[in-house]
Design a protein around this motif. Structure first.
Motif, PDB file in Angstrom:
ATOM      1  N   ASP A   4       0.855  -1.183   0.000  1.00 49.28           N
ATOM      2  CA  ASP A   4       0.000   0.000   0.000  1.00 49.28           C
ATOM      3  C   ASP A   4       0.888   1.229   0.000  1.00 49.28           C
ATOM      4  OD1 ASP A   4      -2.887   0.998   1.981  1.00 49.28           O
ATOM      5  OD2 ASP A   4      -1.772   2.054   0.428  1.00 49.28           O
ATOM      6  N   ASP A   5       0.947   1.929  -1.137  1.00 54.07           N
ATOM      7  CA  ASP A   5       1.833   3.069  -1.278  1.00 54.07           C
ATOM      8  C   ASP A   5       1.375   4.270  -0.471  1.00 54.07           C
ATOM      9  OD1 ASP A   5       3.391   1.628  -3.004  1.00 54.07           O
ATOM     10  OD2 ASP A   5       2.326   2.307  -4.802  1.00 54.07           O
ATOM     11  N   ASN A   6       0.109   4.252   0.012  1.00 47.97           N
ATOM     12  CA  ASN A   6      -0.414   5.395   0.743  1.00 47.97           C
ATOM     13  C   ASN A   6      -0.011   5.389   2.215  1.00 47.97           C
ATOM     14  OD1 ASN A   6      -1.786   6.419  -1.505  1.00 47.97           O
ATOM     15  ND2 ASN A   6      -3.497   5.010  -1.161  1.00 47.97           N
ATOM     16  N   GLU A   7       0.579   4.308   2.666  1.00 52.85           N
ATOM     17  CA  GLU A   7       0.968   4.221   4.063  1.00 52.85           C
ATOM     18  C   GLU A   7       2.489   4.118   4.163  1.00 52.85           C
ATOM     19  OE1 GLU A   7      -1.162   4.579   6.349  1.00 52.85           O
ATOM     20  OE2 GLU A   7      -3.009   4.370   5.186  1.00 52.85           O
ATOM     21  N   ASN A   8       3.032   4.718   5.206  1.00 50.11           N
ATOM     22  CA  ASN A   8       4.467   4.713   5.391  1.00 50.11           C
ATOM     23  C   ASN A   8       4.822   3.786   6.543  1.00 50.11           C
ATOM     24  OD1 ASN A   8       7.160   5.221   5.546  1.00 50.11           O
ATOM     25  ND2 ASN A   8       6.979   7.327   6.293  1.00 50.11           N
ATOM     26  N   TRP A   9       5.395   2.631   6.191  1.00 48.30           N
ATOM     27  CA  TRP A   9       5.732   1.634   7.208  1.00 48.30           C
ATOM     28  C   TRP A   9       7.254   1.420   7.294  1.00 48.30           C
ATOM     29  CZ3 TRP A   9       1.678   0.198  10.094  1.00 48.30           C
ATOM     30  CH2 TRP A   9       0.413   0.372   9.544  1.00 48.30           C
ATOM     31  N   GLU A  10       8.025   2.375   6.711  1.00 47.45           N
ATOM     32  CA  GLU A  10       9.475   2.158   6.649  1.00 47.45           C
ATOM     33  C   GLU A  10      10.112   2.058   8.026  1.00 47.45           C
ATOM     34  OE1 GLU A  10       8.341   3.569   2.684  1.00 47.45           O
ATOM     35  OE2 GLU A  10       7.862   4.167   4.744  1.00 47.45           O
ATOM     36  N   ASP A  11       9.478   2.707   9.029  1.00 43.55           N
ATOM     37  CA  ASP A  11      10.093   2.694  10.351  1.00 43.55           C
ATOM     38  C   ASP A  11       9.803   1.404  11.105  1.00 43.55           C
ATOM     39  OD1 ASP A  11       7.626   4.718  12.122  1.00 43.55           O
ATOM     40  OD2 ASP A  11       7.439   3.334  10.428  1.00 43.55           O
ATOM     41  N   ILE A  15       9.114  -7.124   8.622  1.00 48.78           N
ATOM     42  CA  ILE A  15       8.041  -7.161   7.631  1.00 48.78           C
ATOM     43  C   ILE A  15       6.684  -7.195   8.323  1.00 48.78           C
ATOM     44  CG2 ILE A  15       7.015  -8.503   5.759  1.00 48.78           C
ATOM     45  CD1 ILE A  15       9.800  -9.501   5.107  1.00 48.78           C
ATOM     46  N   MET A  16       5.754  -6.360   7.833  1.00 46.25           N
ATOM     47  CA  MET A  16       4.412  -6.331   8.385  1.00 46.25           C
ATOM     48  C   MET A  16       3.625  -7.565   7.964  1.00 46.25           C
ATOM     49  SD  MET A  16       3.447  -3.782  10.256  1.00 46.25           S
ATOM     50  CE  MET A  16       1.694  -3.801   9.926  1.00 46.25           C
ATOM     51  N   PRO A  17       2.733  -8.067   8.832  1.00 46.33           N
ATOM     52  CA  PRO A  17       1.881  -9.187   8.452  1.00 46.33           C
ATOM     53  C   PRO A  17       0.797  -8.750   7.479  1.00 46.33           C
ATOM     54  CG  PRO A  17       1.350  -8.465  10.671  1.00 46.33           C
ATOM     55  CD  PRO A  17       2.569  -7.706  10.259  1.00 46.33           C
ATOM     56  N   PHE A  18       0.539  -7.428   7.373  1.00 44.27           N
ATOM     57  CA  PHE A  18      -0.421  -6.886   6.413  1.00 44.27           C
ATOM     58  C   PHE A  18       0.290  -5.816   5.592  1.00 44.27           C
ATOM     59  CE2 PHE A  18      -2.920  -8.609   9.833  1.00 44.27           C
ATOM     60  CZ  PHE A  18      -3.932  -9.274   9.169  1.00 44.27           C
ATOM     61  N   CYS A  19      -0.292  -5.518   4.413  1.00 46.14           N
ATOM     62  CA  CYS A  19       0.364  -4.593   3.507  1.00 46.14           C
ATOM     63  C   CYS A  19       0.393  -3.173   4.049  1.00 46.14           C
ATOM     64  CB  CYS A  19      -0.346  -4.601   2.153  1.00 46.14           C
ATOM     65  SG  CYS A  19      -2.024  -3.930   2.216  1.00 46.14           S
ATOM     66  N   GLY A  20      -0.533  -2.840   4.919  1.00 44.17           N
ATOM     67  CA  GLY A  20      -0.633  -1.495   5.449  1.00 44.17           C
ATOM     68  C   GLY A  20      -1.974  -1.318   6.130  1.00 44.17           C
ATOM     69  N   GLN A  21      -2.283  -0.077   6.494  1.00 48.64           N
ATOM     70  CA  GLN A  21      -3.507   0.174   7.243  1.00 48.64           C
ATOM     71  C   GLN A  21      -4.761  -0.206   6.462  1.00 48.64           C
ATOM     72  OE1 GLN A  21      -3.219   0.926  10.281  1.00 48.64           O
ATOM     73  NE2 GLN A  21      -5.230   1.597  10.993  1.00 48.64           N
ATOM     74  N   SER A  22      -4.794   0.035   5.152  1.00 47.87           N
ATOM     75  CA  SER A  22      -5.994  -0.290   4.369  1.00 47.87           C
ATOM     76  C   SER A  22      -6.252  -1.794   4.345  1.00 47.87           C
ATOM     77  CB  SER A  22      -5.866   0.253   2.937  1.00 47.87           C
ATOM     78  OG  SER A  22      -4.735  -0.293   2.292  1.00 47.87           O
ATOM     79  N   PRO A 134      -6.336  -4.341  -1.501  1.00 43.37           N
ATOM     80  CA  PRO A 134      -7.473  -3.533  -1.046  1.00 43.37           C
ATOM     81  C   PRO A 134      -8.505  -3.232  -2.122  1.00 43.37           C
ATOM     82  CG  PRO A 134      -5.398  -2.608  -0.273  1.00 43.37           C
ATOM     83  CD  PRO A 134      -5.050  -3.652  -1.287  1.00 43.37           C
ATOM     84  N   GLU A 135      -8.227  -3.566  -3.385  1.00 39.60           N
ATOM     85  CA  GLU A 135      -9.158  -3.234  -4.461  1.00 39.60           C
ATOM     86  C   GLU A 135      -9.657  -4.438  -5.246  1.00 39.60           C
ATOM     87  OE1 GLU A 135      -7.571  -0.233  -6.986  1.00 39.60           O
ATOM     88  OE2 GLU A 135      -7.661   1.336  -5.442  1.00 39.60           O
ATOM     89  N   ILE A 168     -16.788  -2.071   1.335  1.00 39.54           N
ATOM     90  CA  ILE A 168     -15.465  -1.910   1.944  1.00 39.54           C
ATOM     91  C   ILE A 168     -14.414  -1.478   0.921  1.00 39.54           C
ATOM     92  CG2 ILE A 168     -15.914  -3.478   3.852  1.00 39.54           C
ATOM     93  CD1 ILE A 168     -14.443  -5.671   2.363  1.00 39.54           C
ATOM     94  N   GLY A 169     -14.876  -0.987  -0.233  1.00 44.57           N
ATOM     95  CA  GLY A 169     -13.962  -0.365  -1.182  1.00 44.57           C
ATOM     96  C   GLY A 169     -13.348  -1.263  -2.229  1.00 44.57           C
ATOM     97  N   ILE A 170     -13.784  -2.518  -2.324  1.00 42.31           N
ATOM     98  CA  ILE A 170     -13.252  -3.404  -3.356  1.00 42.31           C
ATOM     99  C   ILE A 170     -13.789  -2.953  -4.719  1.00 42.31           C
ATOM    100  CG2 ILE A 170     -13.038  -5.797  -4.142  1.00 42.31           C
ATOM    101  CD1 ILE A 170     -11.679  -5.177  -1.452  1.00 42.31           C
ATOM    102  N   LYS A 171     -12.914  -2.878  -5.711  1.00 44.28           N
ATOM    103  CA  LYS A 171     -13.286  -2.334  -7.019  1.00 44.28           C
ATOM    104  C   LYS A 171     -13.697  -3.384  -8.039  1.00 44.28           C
ATOM    105  CE  LYS A 171     -12.034   1.737  -5.533  1.00 44.28           C
ATOM    106  NZ  LYS A 171     -13.075   2.709  -5.109  1.00 44.28           N
ATOM    107  N   ARG A 172     -13.136  -4.597  -7.920  1.00 41.11           N
ATOM    108  CA  ARG A 172     -13.440  -5.609  -8.932  1.00 41.11           C
ATOM    109  C   ARG A 172     -13.293  -7.014  -8.378  1.00 41.11           C
ATOM    110  NH1 ARG A 172     -10.707  -3.752 -13.558  1.00 41.11           N
ATOM    111  NH2 ARG A 172     -10.349  -1.802 -12.438  1.00 41.11           N
ATOM    112  N   ILE A 173     -14.012  -7.943  -9.009  1.00 39.04           N
ATOM    113  CA  ILE A 173     -13.941  -9.367  -8.683  1.00 39.04           C
ATOM    114  C   ILE A 173     -13.303 -10.086  -9.857  1.00 39.04           C
ATOM    115  CG2 ILE A 173     -15.292 -11.449  -8.214  1.00 39.04           C
ATOM    116  CD1 ILE A 173     -17.481  -9.624  -7.072  1.00 39.04           C
ATOM    117  N   VAL A 174     -12.388 -11.008  -9.589  1.00 35.86           N
ATOM    118  CA  VAL A 174     -11.778 -11.812 -10.648  1.00 35.86           C
ATOM    119  C   VAL A 174     -12.074 -13.284 -10.383  1.00 35.86           C
ATOM    120  CG1 VAL A 174      -9.959 -10.153 -11.163  1.00 35.86           C
ATOM    121  CG2 VAL A 174      -9.546 -11.915  -9.461  1.00 35.86           C
TER     122      VAL A 174
END
Length: 248
Positions: A4-11, A15-22, A134-135, A168-174
């Motif tokens: 998730d490029d919108n969250e800053n987890w560099e500190d 490795i996070m168990p999730f990609c970020g807050q979203s 998230p999408e 919850i913000g999902i944009k598409r189903i595959v």
């Protein structure tokens, strides 16, 4: 899940168990919806479940979820030819429906859920569901019991899933589709071939694909989709806890 490029987890030190807050918010929202049956119409309801380890604090909910998972696995197994992983020789349907984990991303199915449609307490349709980003949501398996086929049950379950995912913000189903089912998915359910960019993204997410199948997608339209509330919280809800540090 994808980064998730919108969250800053560099500190974060590890490795996070999730990609970020979203990703964490989506996961928490799904977990809070587990075991909550939602009435679609008189006699029909749908429920989101997943296999869980016994826990005395939530024993009733876990027992309900695990029982429904067993029934869903039986239904899906009866509807598909056996699918065996060529490397591990594991039964793919069982691994997915029972959300089995693994140290290898390609065979880690721990984030799978099962959406179940019931008629007066009887499981009549089931779908395997995972949200690898998230999408995007993937549904590799969906099946309806023989007695309820050609009665619109698959459509009702898909509409409920689509509506909840849109909330919850999902944009598409595959989905992966066999050659014989392509026309049905495209004409009856509105799926289309996956575009170049989505296909590129999907390949990076370890979504499931099987021999002799074609990837299809459906964009979730927030305007025309029907409402199928599952007590989902909005992705921005402050009531959800922040993502945990690595290792939790």
């Amino acid at each position: 899940m994808a980064a998730d490029d919108n969250e800053n987890w560099e500190d974060r030190p590890l490795i996070m168990p999730f990609c970020g807050q979203s990703c964490w918010l989506v996961y928490q929202t799904l977990e809070r919806a587990l075991g909550r049956s939602v009435i679609i119409e008189p006699g029909l309801s749908w429920t989101l479940v997943r296999r869980q380890d016994p826990n005395m604090e939530h024993l009733a909910k876990i027992t309900k979820c695990n029982t429904m998972v067993v029934l869903a696995e039986k239904l899906i197994e009866e509807s598909f030819d056996p699918i065996v992983d060529r490397h591990t020789r594991n039964n793919m349907i069982q691994s997915v429906v029972y959300n089995c984990g693994s140290n290898f991303p390609r065979t880690n199915f721990s984030r799978f859920y099962t959406a179940i449609l019931e008629n007066d307490g009887r499981v009549i349709s089931a779908a395997s569901l995972r949200i690898p980003s998230p999408e995007i949501a993937e549904i590799p398996f969906i099946a309806t019991s023989e007695a309820w086929r050609r009665k619109g049950m698959c459509r009702k379950l898909l509409e409920a899933i689509e509506s909840a995912l849109g909330d919850i913000g999902i944009k598409r189903i595959v989905i992966p589709s066999s050659t014989e089912m392509l026309a049905k998915w495209q004409i009856k359910f509105g799926f289309v071939n996956v575009d170049y960019q989505t296909n590129k993204n999907i390949k990076e997410l370890n979504t499931l694909m099987f021999l002799k199948t074609t990837r299809l997608q459906k964009v979730i339209n927030p305007i025309t989709r029907k409402t199928a509330d599952l007590n989902f919280l909005p992705p921005s809800s402050p009531r959800l806890p922040p993502a945990p540090p690595s290792g939790q």
